[in-house]
Design a protein around this motif. Structure first.
Motif, short mmCIF file in Angstrom:
data_model
loop_
_atom_site.label_atom_id
_atom_site.label_comp_id
_atom_site.label_asym_id
_atom_site.label_seq_id
_atom_site.Cartn_x
_atom_site.Cartn_y
_atom_site.Cartn_z
N ARG A 36 0.67 -1.34 -0.25
CA ARG A 36 -0.09 0.05 -0.09
C ARG A 36 0.75 1.44 0.00
NH1 ARG A 36 -5.78 0.63 2.86
NH2 ARG A 36 -6.19 -1.12 1.42
N LEU A 37 2.01 1.21 0.58
CA LEU A 37 2.81 2.19 0.53
C LEU A 37 3.79 2.27 -0.61
CD1 LEU A 37 3.95 2.11 4.32
CD2 LEU A 37 2.67 3.93 3.18
N GLY A 38 3.90 1.38 -1.63
CA GLY A 38 4.64 1.34 -2.65
C GLY A 38 6.08 0.98 -2.59
N VAL A 39 6.42 0.35 -1.38
CA VAL A 39 7.74 -0.10 -0.86
C VAL A 39 8.13 -1.37 -1.09
CG1 VAL A 39 7.93 2.19 0.10
CG2 VAL A 39 7.38 0.28 1.34
N GLN A 40 9.15 -1.69 -0.96
CA GLN A 40 9.42 -3.41 -0.79
C GLN A 40 9.22 -3.66 0.91
OE1 GLN A 40 10.31 -5.51 -3.16
NE2 GLN A 40 9.85 -4.01 -4.19
N THR A 41 9.26 -4.88 1.27
CA THR A 41 8.58 -5.17 2.75
C THR A 41 9.86 -5.06 3.39
OG1 THR A 41 7.36 -6.85 1.89
CG2 THR A 41 8.04 -7.22 4.08
N ALA A 42 11.16 -5.22 2.80
CA ALA A 42 12.38 -5.18 3.61
C ALA A 42 12.47 -3.56 3.91
CB ALA A 42 13.55 -5.49 2.70
N SER A 43 11.86 -2.57 3.33
CA SER A 43 12.06 -1.14 3.57
C SER A 43 11.40 -1.04 4.83
CB SER A 43 11.56 -0.21 2.32
OG SER A 43 12.13 -0.50 1.33
N VAL A 44 10.06 -1.57 5.04
CA VAL A 44 9.27 -1.50 6.36
C VAL A 44 10.13 -1.84 7.39
CG1 VAL A 44 7.29 -2.20 7.51
CG2 VAL A 44 6.94 -1.58 5.15
N TYR A 45 10.85 -3.21 7.29
CA TYR A 45 11.53 -3.66 8.44
C TYR A 45 12.77 -2.98 8.88
CZ TYR A 45 8.91 -8.03 7.87
OH TYR A 45 7.77 -8.81 8.00
N HIS A 46 13.18 -2.10 8.04
CA HIS A 46 14.04 -0.97 8.29
C HIS A 46 13.46 -0.24 9.49
CE1 HIS A 46 17.15 -2.12 5.42
NE2 HIS A 46 16.49 -1.77 4.52
N HIS A 47 12.69 0.01 9.64
CA HIS A 47 11.83 0.81 10.52
C HIS A 47 11.13 0.66 11.64
CE1 HIS A 47 12.32 4.72 7.81
NE2 HIS A 47 12.07 3.66 6.78
N VAL A 48 10.87 -0.78 11.56
CA VAL A 48 10.06 -1.49 12.57
C VAL A 48 10.49 -2.94 13.03
CG1 VAL A 48 7.91 -0.23 12.37
CG2 VAL A 48 8.07 -2.28 11.19
N ASP A 49 10.38 -3.37 14.04
CA ASP A 49 10.84 -4.65 14.47
C ASP A 49 9.50 -5.66 14.36
OD1 ASP A 49 11.82 -6.76 15.58
OD2 ASP A 49 11.93 -6.35 17.71
N GLY A 50 9.52 -5.75 12.92
CA GLY A 50 8.43 -6.85 12.59
C GLY A 50 6.98 -6.35 12.80
N ARG A 51 6.14 -7.50 12.74
CA ARG A 51 4.76 -7.16 12.99
C ARG A 51 4.54 -6.77 14.51
NH1 ARG A 51 -0.41 -8.98 11.42
NH2 ARG A 51 -1.92 -9.29 13.26
N ALA A 52 5.05 -7.23 15.40
CA ALA A 52 4.83 -6.72 16.83
C ALA A 52 5.32 -5.12 16.73
CB ALA A 52 5.98 -7.27 17.86
N GLY A 53 6.23 -4.86 16.11
CA GLY A 53 6.58 -3.18 16.03
C GLY A 53 5.54 -2.53 15.39
N VAL A 54 4.86 -3.17 14.25
CA VAL A 54 3.97 -2.10 13.57
C VAL A 54 2.58 -2.30 14.62
CG1 VAL A 54 2.13 -2.43 11.42
CG2 VAL A 54 4.46 -3.17 11.28
N ILE A 55 2.34 -3.34 15.49
CA ILE A 55 1.18 -3.37 16.26
C ILE A 55 1.40 -2.02 17.27
CG2 ILE A 55 0.00 -4.49 18.35
CD1 ILE A 55 0.51 -7.16 16.55
N GLU A 56 2.54 -1.94 17.88
CA GLU A 56 2.95 -0.92 18.50
C GLU A 56 2.60 0.48 17.94
OE1 GLU A 56 3.39 -1.38 22.10
OE2 GLU A 56 2.40 -3.20 21.14
N LEU A 57 2.98 0.65 16.82
CA LEU A 57 2.68 1.83 16.02
C LEU A 57 1.21 2.25 16.15
CD1 LEU A 57 5.20 1.86 13.14
CD2 LEU A 57 5.47 3.20 15.50
#
Length: 208
Positions: A36-57
């Motif tokens: 949805r953000l138009g980026v690679q999945t690896a790019s998201v992992y540069h900013h958060v610690d996996g799914r758990a990190g996204v849940i905290e966001l």
């Protein structure tokens, strides 16, 4: 071409996108957020610690709507009631996040700081340290259950023709249109009265 002035990806955009997905269908995956953000999945992992990190966001974005000023009242029970109303409104806007956030450990520093203020309020009021988490958990259950109730269908009880439930039908017909709000007010008042009784406290008389 030079580098863009604004970063294409940051934690705020990740959290906002994940919240959009959860609001739409009740869940998310990190690859879906990336698409949805138009980026690679690896790019998201540069900013958060996996799914758990996204849940905290997600947790941070929802709880940002809770007014911390509600905890400033001099009386602990008045402050707690005002906080509960603000807390309920924040989650009622995103009811599909409740199951996910209620079953994941709270790690977000901003949210922990918020709960620390509530713990301090209760300790200052005279609650024993071993009782504080039980009080907070009970309030969590009350508030989040009511936030879910606000998204429930109306009417909630569908009595089909031929089903023998005349008293339930009569009660439903007599209930006010703000049933969820009335139920929350009733339950919160009872909970606070019980907490005051535990402290041997009593509410101050209303000003005339």
């Amino acid at each position: 071409m030079g580098r863009p002035r604004k970063a294409l990806l940051d934690r705020a955009r990740i959290g906002a996108t994940a919240l959009e997905l959860v609001d739409e269908r009740g869940d998310f995956s990190v690859p879906e957020v990336a698409r949805r953000l138009g980026v690679q999945t690896a790019s998201v992992y540069h900013h958060v610690d996996g799914r758990a990190g996204v849940i905290e966001l997600l947790r941070e974005r929802v709880t940002d709507a809770i007014d911390p000023g509600t905890l400033a009242d001099a009386r602990w029970d008045v402050a707690l009631a005002a906080w509960a109303h603000s807390y309920r409104a924040a989650f009622a806007a995103h009811p599909r996040t409740i199951a996910m956030l209620m079953t994941s450990p709270v790690r977000a520093p901003k949210v922990l700081a918020h709960y620390d203020r509530v713990a301090g309020l209760l300790l200052d009021a005279g609650f024993a340290p071993e009782a504080v988490l039980a009080v907070i958990t009970g309030l969590d259950n009350l508030v989040l259950g009511s936030a879910l109730d606000m998204s429930a269908p109306d009417p909630m009880w569908e009595v089909a023709y031929g089903v023998d439930a005349p008293r339930l039908v009569a009660a439903q017909e007599a209930s006010a249109p703000d049933r969820a709000d009335a139920a929350f007010a009733l339950t919160l008042a009872g909970y606070l009265a019980h907490l005051r009784a535990l402290l041997g406290d009593a509410p101050e008389p209303a000003a005339r």
